[in-house]
Scaffold this motif. Sequence first.
Motif, PDB file in Angstrom:
ATOM      1  N   TRP A 222      -2.593  -0.362  -3.827  1.00 29.01           N
ATOM      2  CA  TRP A 222      -3.298   0.923  -3.849  1.00 29.01           C
ATOM      3  C   TRP A 222      -2.302   2.050  -3.542  1.00 29.01           C
ATOM      4  CZ3 TRP A 222      -8.110   3.048  -4.587  1.00 29.01           C
ATOM      5  CH2 TRP A 222      -8.383   4.280  -3.972  1.00 29.01           C
ATOM      6  N   PRO A 223      -2.451   3.254  -4.156  1.00 30.93           N
ATOM      7  CA  PRO A 223      -3.439   3.650  -5.149  1.00 30.93           C
ATOM      8  C   PRO A 223      -2.987   3.538  -6.614  1.00 30.93           C
ATOM      9  CG  PRO A 223      -2.410   5.601  -4.241  1.00 30.93           C
ATOM     10  CD  PRO A 223      -1.785   4.421  -3.533  1.00 30.93           C
TER      11      PRO A 223
ATOM     12  N   TRP B 294      -1.255   8.610  -8.573  1.00 31.82           N
ATOM     13  CA  TRP B 294      -1.109   7.781  -7.386  1.00 31.82           C
ATOM     14  C   TRP B 294      -0.539   8.550  -6.199  1.00 31.82           C
ATOM     15  CZ3 TRP B 294       3.907   7.955  -5.990  1.00 31.82           C
ATOM     16  CH2 TRP B 294       4.866   8.117  -6.991  1.00 31.82           C
TER      17      TRP B 294
ATOM     18  N   TRP C 248      -2.895  10.798  -2.483  1.00 32.82           N
ATOM     19  CA  TRP C 248      -3.466   9.887  -1.473  1.00 32.82           C
ATOM     20  C   TRP C 248      -4.333  10.694  -0.516  1.00 32.82           C
ATOM     21  CZ3 TRP C 248      -3.897   8.990   3.681  1.00 32.82           C
ATOM     22  CH2 TRP C 248      -4.092   7.680   4.117  1.00 32.82           C
TER      23      TRP C 248
ATOM     24  N   CYS D 107       1.712   5.296   0.080  1.00 33.38           N
ATOM     25  CA  CYS D 107       1.128   6.503   0.672  1.00 33.38           C
ATOM     26  C   CYS D 107       2.073   7.689   0.516  1.00 33.38           C
ATOM     27  CB  CYS D 107       0.823   6.286   2.156  1.00 33.38           C
ATOM     28  SG  CYS D 107       0.224   7.774   3.000  1.00 33.38           S
TER      29      CYS D 107
ATOM     30  N   HIS E 157       0.867  -1.183   0.000  1.00 38.81           N
ATOM     31  CA  HIS E 157       0.000   0.000   0.000  1.00 38.81           C
ATOM     32  C   HIS E 157       0.904   1.233   0.000  1.00 38.81           C
ATOM     33  CE1 HIS E 157      -3.868   2.027   1.475  1.00 38.81           C
ATOM     34  NE2 HIS E 157      -2.970   2.996   1.540  1.00 38.81           N
TER      35      HIS E 157
ATOM     36  N   MET F 116       1.533   0.906   5.170  1.00 40.41           N
ATOM     37  CA  MET F 116       1.834   1.914   4.165  1.00 40.41           C
ATOM     38  C   MET F 116       3.336   2.043   3.913  1.00 40.41           C
ATOM     39  SD  MET F 116      -0.736   4.931   5.490  1.00 40.41           S
ATOM     40  CE  MET F 116       0.054   4.968   7.100  1.00 40.41           C
TER      41      MET F 116
ATOM     42  N   THR G  70      -9.346   6.301   0.736  1.00 44.43           N
ATOM     43  CA  THR G  70      -8.570   5.108   1.078  1.00 44.43           C
ATOM     44  C   THR G  70      -9.339   4.219   2.047  1.00 44.43           C
ATOM     45  OG1 THR G  70      -6.444   6.180   0.686  1.00 44.43           O
ATOM     46  CG2 THR G  70      -6.450   4.288   2.168  1.00 44.43           C
TER      47      THR G  70
END
Length: 365
Positions: free
Chosen positions: A321-322, A79, A82, A56, A54, A101, A87
Amino acid sequence: MGRTVLTRRALARGAAVVTAAATGMFEVPSAGQAAAGDDVPAGDNRRCRIDVHHHCVPPAWVAWAESRGLVDRSQLPWWAHWEVGPTLSMMDSAGIATAVMSVTTPVTTPYTDDAQRRESLRVAYQAVVDLIAAHPGRFAFLAQARLDDLGFAIWSVRYGLRAGAVGAQLPTRDGQARYLGNPVFDPLLAELDDWSTVAVLHPTDVPGTSDEQPALPGVPNFLCDYALETTRASVNMTVHRVLDRFPRLSFVLPHGGGFLPYLSARFELTGESTDPPVDAALVREYTRRFHYDTAAPMSPSSTPTLLATAGAARLLYGSDWPPMTLDQVLRAAAALDGDPALTGAHRAAINRDNALALFPALACT
């Protein structure tokens, strides 16, 4: 790095804790059914996943960096935008209880000096520490460790781990195309080994390429070159016996280990040609000592090979993600839930239990 030092640092770290996607190969349940349906078997952890992949870029860091001319918010890639609200909504939809993260600080203008570079990371780390405190149990973070300046990387992981990081993220190579496993990185790995921590890898572009100049025109590097980068790093770490030289350090390979699971038989056959040479037994041992995230995503064509090579106890859920959109995350989660190669026990381990075993501090969040 004696036992006394290790114990002191382990105690300090503990005290600091602040807390086939759509392949067409089989019918995938809808994302809504997978996340919110009432037919989820008890105990398979589908609603309490731990996400170890993930990214961040903390919004507070973006504001700080923009105020100092280090970034232009409007020029950041998608991306890098964030936000905690979207989220958490994504996490709830995908059944993710906790996201680990990787803190990213994508400056576009060089830092003025080392002091500003350190301030940048302090701002970023404080931002995620505040986020964790504001949303208990939902987030944890990894310290950042770039490979181009080992002195700074060691400072960064020390600072991050003392602030409560549960591990560190490392790229697969440095700017000189030296991959993990190269002895030049031993000081950083020794530091991480001293902390008995987890190193979560992330691939970079193939040397000589970039997002703007991919290796294959029209094909983004993340499609296949990222898998190659992960494979190169894992093979190099095997050849140079990193897991034996740093036995308290664990490694998570992203995207299902790249091509390593599918290359392992070839590696076993030809390992004696490497320098230094490795035998088939060592290759088999290392492929089962690495950990792997599912952000490939897994599919009926790849899962059986990964299970046979690594074993279900080494697999960890990852969303990516993201960079992966909400739709892509949900489709990949649904594919994982419906993968015919996985049993309920496999999914329980992959979704949560394996991560708790690897990151015991998460049990306290």
